[in-house]
Structure formats: C-alpha cells, structure tokens
Design an enzyme around this catalytic site. Structure first.
Site, PDB file in Angstrom:
ATOM      1  N   CYS A 110       0.612  -1.382   0.314  1.00 11.87           N
ATOM      2  CA  CYS A 110       0.170   0.468   0.102  1.00 11.87           C
ATOM      3  C   CYS A 110       1.154   1.161   0.007  1.00 11.87           C
ATOM      4  O   CYS A 110       0.163   2.376  -0.702  1.00 11.87           O
ATOM      5  CB  CYS A 110      -0.856   0.130   1.383  1.00 11.87           C
ATOM      6  SG  CYS A 110       0.113  -0.136   2.814  1.00 11.87           S
ATOM      7  N   HIS A 162      -1.873   1.359   6.772  1.00 16.48           N
ATOM      8  CA  HIS A 162      -2.597   1.543   5.540  1.00 16.48           C
ATOM      9  C   HIS A 162      -1.730   3.131   5.327  1.00 16.48           C
ATOM     10  O   HIS A 162      -1.451   3.449   5.961  1.00 16.48           O
ATOM     11  CB  HIS A 162      -3.308   0.720   5.646  1.00 16.48           C
ATOM     12  CG  HIS A 162      -4.376   1.129   4.104  1.00 16.48           C
ATOM     13  ND1 HIS A 162      -3.443   0.600   3.174  1.00 16.48           N
ATOM     14  CD2 HIS A 162      -5.242   1.644   3.306  1.00 16.48           C
ATOM     15  CE1 HIS A 162      -3.995   0.311   2.326  1.00 16.48           C
ATOM     16  NE2 HIS A 162      -4.948   0.698   2.124  1.00 16.48           N
ATOM     17  N   ASN A 207      -7.593   5.101  -2.576  1.00 14.78           N
ATOM     18  CA  ASN A 207      -7.523   3.287  -1.679  1.00 14.78           C
ATOM     19  C   ASN A 207      -6.767   2.899  -2.531  1.00 14.78           C
ATOM     20  O   ASN A 207      -7.056   3.603  -3.960  1.00 14.78           O
ATOM     21  CB  ASN A 207      -8.398   2.908  -0.807  1.00 14.78           C
ATOM     22  CG  ASN A 207      -7.656   1.862   0.106  1.00 14.78           C
ATOM     23  OD1 ASN A 207      -6.318   1.761   0.313  1.00 14.78           O
ATOM     24  ND2 ASN A 207      -8.510   1.299   0.609  1.00 14.78           N
TER      25      ASN A 207
END
Length: 398
Positions: free
Chosen positions: A66, A334, A355
């Site tokens: 991520c 994250h 995202n």
C-alpha cells in the site's frame, strides 16, 4: 480502536511471520468487510469542496505494498500539478528496490529488524532518488502467472534465504548472497530493465525519473505526531515498517490537519499512512470517523447503523492520540492518498481519500474520512514542502 485482541493479532502476524505481512494485509481487508451498514450510500450526501486531479484507482492485490501504491499515486498527482502528462508509475519497481535494500539492512542488523513487504511513504522517495522510476507498462511485477500481485511464495523464499545468511554458515559472509537474494526477487517480479523505450524514446530508470517524471525528491517532507518527544524537531518514526530508520518531523496533532488543509487548498495532494483496523472504518461504505461510544458499549441498533448517515464524534486530544499509539490501539496498518475535501449534509468536512484496493466499494475506490479520524489515527503524512504553511516551515527549519 476498541479491539485490542485483534490489534495484537495483526501485530503478531507481522512480527512473527515476518515477510508474510501480505497475509496480515489480506486479513486486515477481510476483517473490514463486516464494517458496513445497509443504507450508508443513500444516508450520506457528500458535496465536493476540493477534488484535485489524480490517476485511476489501482489494486495492490495480495501484497503489503500500500505504501508504494499510495505514494506513487501521490507522485502521479504531483506530475499533474506540475503541468505534466501523468504516467502510471510502476509500484512494484519501487517495492522491488525497497526489498533489495531491506534485505541488505536485515543482514547488517543480524536479523534484528523488521522484514516483510510493508514499508513507509519515504521508501518510495528514497528508492526514486537512488534507482529512478519506470512506467508500470514497462515493469508490472507480474512474472509468475497471476494477473494481480501475490507475493506470499516469494516472501517465504526470501525470508528463509535471509535467515540462512544471518546464520553465517561459512563463518564469513561472501559477496554472493546479495546477488542470489536479488535473483530470487527478480525471478518472481522480473528483472529491472537497464534501458527501455517510452513513446519512441530510450530511457534508463534514472533518465526517465529526471526527464519525464521530473520531481525533486528533496522537496518532500514527512511528518508524524508524538506527544512524548519535542515538537518541530526530527525524530525516529517508531513503527516496525520503518526498516530504514528514517527520521520525520514531529508536529502537534492539530498541525496535521492544518497542513493537509493548506496543501489541498493550494493544489497539493497528500500521501497518508494510518491505522484502519477500526470498527469505525468501513471500506465497503467508504466512510471513517470516530464514534462517541466504544463499539462494545453500543446497542445492536447503533452498531447496525454506524455508517447510515453523519454521526457525532469523540473529541480527540493529544493525550488520547498518544495513549492509543502507546498501547497498540493505533498501529501502522495502511497507506492511502488524500486528494480532496468534501462536506456531508450537516456541513462537516471529510477528506476524500483514494485507496488501492480496487474500485469495489460504494465510492468506486475512494473514501470519506473525518478530520477527527485523521487526527486520531494518522501514523505519518508526506507532502511537497510547497503545501506546508509558512509558519510550520519556519518552526521545522526547512
């Protein structure tokens, strides 16, 4: 924030399993699937205040990358801000180079440091500075028969290999291990091209970074907020995935949203790392906030309606934030990309967050995250120094 046993499970998975952190990532995503309310999309009415240009939503697949997806997305928006045609940058190129450097660091530290495929926002900038950049079309990292990242097998091999190297069976390390380690990574992700053609012109990764991407890595500033160290000084980012031991600027809690607001209002997006393993973070509904009640104290109806329209929020203090960090209720889960500001029907502001889990939720890959959630759960953020308010620039001496 109200589920310490789950938190400890994720932390244990990362620390004990090491390079299998993609399994923790998969577990994190799966655990969030239950955080949803049936009528959320029709109960919220979001209106954009600022929505800065960004590239298409990507999917990091079964990998703990991520940090690379979010920060490369951030760099793509930087290209747009600079008036350039954005290029989808290879996220796995950044990750591959970080894995090589992380392996070297792991051996130098006799194995007493985090491994895994997790990383931090600065890793992309550091790898860009050292290795350059390539388009995603040139280096997909999909060299092992899948259409999406799936790194578990590679991670198992590299972890075992590094463990054997640290045992030092020859009594003295040879230079061969670095080549062997990189070869294993490249057998899965593909060899990095020394030269490649893009739009009819030949580049190396370094010349592509300089001539096409065109960012200056020295212009990017990374921040965190800890109440237990002096403000406006550099301090160690105290999270396991900071394998490079980078220092960040420590700022007050409210400075974080001040910086983000100032950046967005001046055309700069923000790379953002946060804890997301929260009952009040709904990936499905694309909403995150801080409830006034602990989840365990809510009624069944309150739990059912957590994301059905705007709710009151808990007041966040620096003491509350630091306590959550110190007792593992805030962990480095994250990284995402803040691209704008929106208001709900009550006038409350949220950040528009991109995202890297595909476009499968209510807002096609984006979320609306309250400012209180950002104050409470941010682990770090990165922005071009041009987006930082001048008074904070002066305080940190940049």
């Amino acid at each position: 924030m109200y589920k310490l046993p789950i938190k400890l499970f994720f932390i244990a998975t990362t620390l004990v399993v090491g390079s299998h952190s993609m399994e923790a990532q998969d577990g994190l995503v799966n655990s969030l699937k239950v955080n949803a309310s049936e009528k959320s999309a029709e109960s919220f009415k979001f209106t954009d205040v600022i929505n800065l240009a960004n590239t298409s939503v990507k999917n990091q697949g079964s990998s703990g990358t991520c940090w690379s997806y979010s920060t490369n997305s951030f760099l793509e928006s930087e290209m747009i801000r600079m008036g350039k045609q954005p290029v989808e940058l290879s996220q796995v190129f950044s990750a591959r180079n970080a894995y090589v450097e992380k392996g070297k660091n792991y051996v130098r530290m006799h194995g007493a440091v985090s491994l895994g495929d997790g990383g931090e926002l600065h890793d992309v900038i550091n790898m860009y500075r050292k290795y350059g950049a390539v388009p995603q079309s040139v280096y997909t990292g999909l060299n092992y028969g899948t259409s999406k990242n799936k790194f578990a097998e590679m991670a198992s091999l590299t972890e075992a290999m590094l463990a054997a190297i640290v045992k030092n069976p020859n009594g003295e390390l040879t230079p061969n291990w670095e080549k062997a380690y990189a070869a294993v990574i490249d057998s899965y992700l593909g060899q990095v091209p020394e030269n490649f053609t893009y739009k009819g012109k030949n580049y190396t990764p370094q010349t592509f970074a300089k001539e096409v991407v065109g960012i200056n890595p020295d212009e990017y500033v990374e921040f965190a907020s800890y109440a237990n160290v002096p403000y406006y000084t550099k301090t160690m980012m105290m999270v396991p995935d900071n394998w490079s031991f980078d220092l960040v600027y420590n700022i007050k809690m409210n400075d974080m949203t001040t910086i983000i607001d100032n950046a967005l209002k001046n055309g700069y997006t923000v790379a953002w790392a946060s804890d997301v393993s929260e009952k009040s973070f709904s990936w499905k509904n694309g909403v995150a906030y801080v409830p006034t009640k602990k989840f365990d104290d809510m009624t069944a109806v309150e739990k059912e309606n957590m994301f059905n329209g705007p709710k009151s929020e808990l007041e966040i203090t620096e003491e509350l934030r630091q306590k959550a960090f110190d007792n593992y209720q805030t962990t480095d889960d994250h990284a995402m990309h803040i691209v704008g500001i929106a208001k709900d029907q009550m006038g409350k502001e949220y950040y528009i967050v991109k995202n890297s889990w595909g476009a499968t939720n209510d807002y096609k890959g984006y979320l609306y995250v309250s400012k209180n959630f950002v104050k409470y759960k941010t682990t770090s953020l990165m922005v071009n120094k041009g987006g930082v308010p001048s008074d904070i620039i002066k305080k940190i001496g940049v």
